[in-house]
Design an enzyme around this catalytic site. Structure first.
Site, PDB file in Angstrom:
ATOM      1  CE  LYS A   9     -15.645  -9.344 -13.374  1.00  0.00           C
ATOM      2  NZ  LYS A   9     -15.906 -10.382 -12.378  1.00  0.00           N
ATOM      3  CD  GLN A  93     -25.202  -6.231  -4.185  1.00  0.00           C
ATOM      4  OE1 GLN A  93     -26.284  -6.672  -3.832  1.00  0.00           O
ATOM      5  NE2 GLN A  93     -24.299  -5.793  -3.338  1.00  0.00           N
ATOM      6  CG  LEU A  96     -22.272 -10.732 -14.684  1.00  0.00           C
ATOM      7  CD1 LEU A  96     -23.674 -10.547 -15.270  1.00  0.00           C
ATOM      8  CD2 LEU A  96     -21.536 -11.852 -15.431  1.00  0.00           C
ATOM      9  CB  SER A 100     -15.439  -2.665 -12.522  1.00  0.00           C
ATOM     10  OG  SER A 100     -15.497  -3.058 -11.185  1.00  0.00           O
ATOM     11  CB  SER A 101     -17.778  -2.400 -17.228  1.00  0.00           C
ATOM     12  OG  SER A 101     -17.831  -2.104 -18.590  1.00  0.00           O
ATOM     13  CG  ASP A 133     -13.007  -6.755 -10.928  1.00  0.00           C
ATOM     14  OD1 ASP A 133     -11.955  -7.331 -10.599  1.00  0.00           O
ATOM     15  OD2 ASP A 133     -14.137  -7.228 -10.752  1.00  0.00           O
TER      16      ASP A 133
END
Ligand code: C5P
Length: 272
Positions: A9, A93, A96, A100-101, A133
């Site tokens: 993201k 780090q 992006l 979390s994705s 996130d």
């Protein structure tokens, strides 16, 4: 073998509002998925096994894939062992949302492979325990995120076309960036107005975490200027950095960077 997609993201805008009692920061951000993706191959196995294409990624309980597996078992009571291979393309780090994705994708895939004991809404609620996130990655690609980032308001697609990600060699830790943030010195932009502006087709790109990131690594500020001079119409750090996204046409900087030419993406039904 079942392979699941895990997209990165960018934060099209990120406004930090104040520091909360619990130590987190109240924020408001417009988040958007892009075509830069990790791939997760997950299948039932004789015992738990996690492998990764990137040897630098810790494989212990700090890994968000492992955390997602543990959470799924705790919530559903399922004990099936799994083999999970993570093919890492999203830099770490970098701001992006790669970890979390991966956590969201793992939850979704485990649920599917176990015959869907949980609804997608339950998975999304549980996922906030893994990181602020993570719930965003259950959206269809664009959402206005508030709270500590976990309250998601899904929006209709409004971005199309190419986006270039530039990841410098340096990396940034999210807690360190937040620790160096001076909330009282931030410009008081109204995030609701910023959102309305995007929806009118007049995008306002800004990121309140650029200032602390540039304080920690002054070369990042130089890199942003260099990219602006190189011709890109928009250059903005994503999340807590250290990567930038660039819109428009421009040339690559002189210093060594990783460059990913990708596009905004949305999903019709499921990513994963
Ligand atoms: O939620 P997550 O585990 O991704 O957050 C990592 C760290 O980033 C937190 O421990 C906190 O230091 C910082 N953070 C914050 N406010 C947020 C999100 C993250 O201060 N809204």
């Amino acid at each position: 073998m079942p392979t699941y997609v895990s997209p990165a993201k960018v934060n099209l805008f990120l406004r930090i509002l104040h520091r909360r009692q619990d130590g987190y920061h109240a924020l408001a951000s417009l988040m958007q998925t892009i075509g830069l993706c990790d791939l997760l191959t997950i299948e039932p196995f004789s015992h738990d096994r996690l492998t990764c294409s990137d040897a630098s990624l810790p494989m212990d309980h700090s890994n968000l894939v492992v955390k997602a597996l543990t959470l799924f078992r705790k919530k559903t009571g399922r004990t099936t062992p799994f083999s999970i291979h993570l093919d890492k393309k999203i830099p770490q780090q970098a701001g992006l949302g790669g970890g979390s994705s991966n956590a969201a994708t793992t939850l979704w895939a485990l649920n599917e492979l176990c015959g869907s004991p949980a609804t997608e809404i339950e998975l999304k609620i549980w996922s906030a325990e893994l990181g602020s996130d993570v719930p965003f990655f259950f959206s269809k690609g664009i959402a206005y995120c508030t709270g500590r980032g976990e309250i998601i308001q899904e929006l209709a697609p409004m971005n199309e076309g190419p986006i270039r990600i530039i990841k410098p060699q340096c990396s940034l830790s999210t807690p360190l960036v937040y620790r160096n943030l001076h909330v009282d010195q931030l410009e008081c932009r109204d995030p609701e107005q910023a959102l309305a502006s995007f929806q009118r087709g007049e995008p306002l790109y800004f990121n309140d975490l650029e200032a602390p990131a540039f304080l920690l690594i002054p070369e990042l500020k130089k890199l942003k200027s260099e990219l602006q001079v190189a011709g890109f119409s928009t250059v903005l750090m994503s999340g807590s950095g250290s990567s930038f996204f660039c819109l428009g046409e421009g040339t690559l900087p002189s210093q060594p960077v990783q460059c990913f030419d990708t596009q905004f993406v949305h999903r019709a039904s499921t990513w994963f």
